[in-house]
Structures are given as structure tokens and as C-alpha cells.
Design an enzyme around this catalytic site. Structure first.
Site, short mmCIF file in Angstrom:
data_model
loop_
_atom_site.label_atom_id
_atom_site.label_comp_id
_atom_site.label_asym_id
_atom_site.label_seq_id
_atom_site.Cartn_x
_atom_site.Cartn_y
_atom_site.Cartn_z
N HIS A 57 -25.85 -14.64 18.27
CA HIS A 57 -24.91 -15.45 17.48
C HIS A 57 -24.12 -16.44 18.33
O HIS A 57 -24.13 -17.65 18.09
CB HIS A 57 -23.94 -14.54 16.74
CG HIS A 57 -24.60 -13.46 15.96
ND1 HIS A 57 -25.07 -13.66 14.69
CD2 HIS A 57 -24.88 -12.16 16.26
CE1 HIS A 57 -25.61 -12.54 14.23
NE2 HIS A 57 -25.51 -11.62 15.17
C1 BDR Z 1 -20.11 -11.77 15.99
O1 BDR Z 1 -19.61 -10.44 16.06
C2 BDR Z 1 -19.58 -10.00 17.37
O2 BDR Z 1 -19.94 -8.66 17.46
C3 BDR Z 1 -20.49 -10.90 18.15
O3 BDR Z 1 -20.06 -11.03 19.50
C4 BDR Z 1 -20.39 -12.21 17.42
O4 BDR Z 1 -19.34 -13.00 17.91
C5 BDR Z 1 -21.32 -11.76 15.08
O5 BDR Z 1 -20.95 -11.37 13.80
#
Ligand code: BDR
Ligand code: CA
Length: 307
Positions: free
Chosen positions: A238
Site C-alpha cells: 500500500h
Molecule cells: C495501511 O495500514 C497499515 O497497516 C499499512 O502500513 C498501510 O499504511 C493499509 O491499510
């Protein structure tokens, strides 16, 4: 020309890939990190940030500790996903210390120093960013761009059916940011699909540091659980996708009004995106709606080779 980038982050495995990609991309100049509680405690995210920089031998800019909890809620963390202490893989025990400024004040300072040469990427809960905007309401107009990882505009959530993690953790901060900044929001709509190929991970796992550690970062999600949410080819990276988009335009955006549900029930942290204009609210959020997966994979792999 390079883009000066401040990363507000809660490392976190995909945060770590994002930081590595930002450091390695020739068109990005990282001018600082601010850390926030999210995937794990602030103490851990700050330690992890320093450890990542020491692993990559890039300690030539400041790290500022930010908010240790959401604006008005208890911290919900994700160590079950990212690993004990919030990160996976072999990392050095860091020796560096954060600077003597709060992360939110540091964001404001950097905005004042660099103005519209500065881009901010907030890839953890948006607590520091919202706090910085309360300290300096003109912040969104001072900087070039604010990129956000978070939200799920037209797709389901990853914490609840509706809510993405960064927004779920601090909905009050998220609400303030979408109302008062004009951000570019890379949510699960695009980042779920921003995956890396299994062959790349296998290749990295067989190589020396830092690539063996990056392979461990890529292995953070429970692939079966992710497939159950309809993502065919995990892992999704992400935060790295949002950072790559800053310089490679891998996302396609549409502009909509967005509202964050700040309730406490099952819709906590939902990002409601008014695609049909029924609310009559102003369209203030550039919502990423599509991703060029091949461009993401190619750019990420080429970029990390510069490490
Ligand atoms: C987001 O949630 C976190 O666990 C990850 O680092 C990312 O920023 C994804 O939903
Ligand atoms: Ca993150």
C-alpha cells in the site's frame, strides 16, 4: 527536478518498502520522516524508522517523533500483520535518536522552510498531519501536494467491512484532513491491487542485505486472509504504491467530496465518497480510482535496485 518529500509514517513493513523506494528513487529527495503510532506503538515506529535508515545506510536527515495515540481514541495497532514490534526481517539495533521537535511541529517547520517545493506523504494514521494542520491551518496551501495512503472510497475495508486501517485508527484526524486539505487519497481502491510478483520476492530472499530484509517486509500479510478479501495476487504494498505515484503517476484520480464516519459503531472510519454528487458538498479530494499495475511493479523493482 527532484521532489522534496517528507514521509509521515508508522513503520510497518509496507512503510519500510515505501521509505526504501523513496530513498532510492532518483527524482525524490527525502527531507525528513515523522513517526506516528499506528501499526505499532510510537516507540516502536520511531525505533523501526531509525533501524530502516541504518540498514539502508541513509541517516542524513531528521526523524521526528510525533503523536503517540490517535486524537481521541485508544490506539488500535496491527502487529499481528506487521510482526512483533511492528516489522519483520533482520534489522540493526538503531543508534540514532529522533530530533528534539514533535513530529507535527516538524511537519509545519518543513512546510515553512520548503513551501511549494515540498510534498508530504502520510502513510500511517493521519494524526500528525491533522495536528500539523491545527498548528498551521494554511499548511495545505503552503506545500505542493499532500498524498495520503488510506481510505476505501468505493471498495471494502481491511479492518471492518467499510474501514481501511489508517482511517479506522484515527477517524477524527482523517475527517479533519479530508475536510481541510485538498489531498490526493490513495486508498485500498488502488493499493489492494498494487501487488508485487512472487518471483521478485523469491529473488530478493536469496540476495544479501538489504534485499533479504525487503523480502521479509513483502511477506507481511497473511496471503490467504488477503485472498479472502478478493485480492488475487498478494502482497499489496500500500504505502510504497502511494510513494511511487508521486513521481510516476501510476494512479488515475477522480475528484469527489469525501466524508469520514467518526462514529463508534460498525461504520467507524468508513470513507464515504460522493461519486454522484448527491450531497452537494464541494469536491475536495482527488481519489485514486485505478492503478497501472505493470508500471508500479516495474518502477518499484527498478527503483529498489538503486539501493
Ligand atoms: C495501511 O495500514 C497499515 O497497516 C499499512 O502500513 C498501510 O499504511 C493499509 O491499510
Ligand atoms: Ca503505514
Amino acid at each position: 527536478m527532484t521532489t522534496k518529500l517528507l514521509i509521515d509514517t508508522d513503520p510497518g513493513c509496507d512503510d519500510a518498502v515505501a521509505i526504501a523506494a523513496a530513498l532510492a528513487h532518483p527524482d525524490l529527495e527525502v527531507v525528513g520522516l515523522s513517526t506516528v503510532a499506528g501499526n505499532t506503538t510510537l516507540e516502536n515506529t520511531t525505533r523501526n524508522a531509525h533501524a530502516i535508515l541504518e540498514l539502508l545506510d541513509r541517516t542524513n536527515f531528521p526523524v521526528a517523533r510525533g503523536c503517540d495515540r490517535p486524537i481521541s481514541r485508544e490506539l488500535v495497532s496491527a502487529e499481528d500483520v506487521h510482526g512483533p514490534g511492528g516489522i519483520r526481517g533482520d534489522l540493526p539495533e538503531p543508534t540514532a535518536e529522533p530530533i528534539d521537535a514533535h513530529g507535527a511541529a516538524f511537519i509545519v517547520d518543513q512546510a515553512r522552510e520548503y513551501g511549494d517545493d515540498l510534498t508530504i506523504a502520510a502513510v500511517g494514521p493521519w494524526t500528525n498531519l491533522a495536528t500539523a494542520m491545527l498548528l498551521e491551518p494554511a499548511l495545505p496551501d503552503m506545500v505542493a501536494n499532500i498524498y495520503l495512503m488510506g481510505g476505501a472510497a468505493m471498495t471494502g475495508g481491511n479492518v471492518t467491512p467499510e474501514a481501511e486501517f489508517n482511517v479506522y485508527v484515527d477517524p477524527e484526524a482523517a475527517s479533519h484532513v479530508v475536510q481541510h486539505a485538498r489531498p490526493k487519497m490513495g486508498g485500498l481502491d488502488v493499493t489492494n491491487r498494487s501487488t508485487v510478483a512472487a518471483e521478485l520476492i523469491e529473488d530478493y530472499a536469496d540476495r544479501d542485505a538489504p534485499f533479504d530484509t525487503i523480502a521479509a517486509w513483502f511477506g507481511y500479510e497473511d496471503a490467504d486472509a488477503v485472498r479472502e478479501r478478493g485480492i488475487e495476487d498478494p502482497p499489496s504494498v500500500h504505502d510504497a504504491a502511494v510513494v511511487i505515484d508521486i513521481v510516476e503517476d501510476i494512479f488515475e484520480y477522480e475528484t469527489y467530496p469525501v466524508e469520514v464516519n467518526t462514529g463508534h459503531g460498525p461504520s467507524r472510519g468508513a470513507t464515504i465518497c460522493d461519486t454522484r454528487g448527491t450531497t452537494g458538498e464541494e469536491q475536495t479530494v482527488d481519489v485514486a480510482v485505478d492503478v497501472d499495475l505493470e508500471a508500479f511493479r516495474t518502477t518499484l523493482a527498478e527503483t529498489l535496485e538503486n539501493l
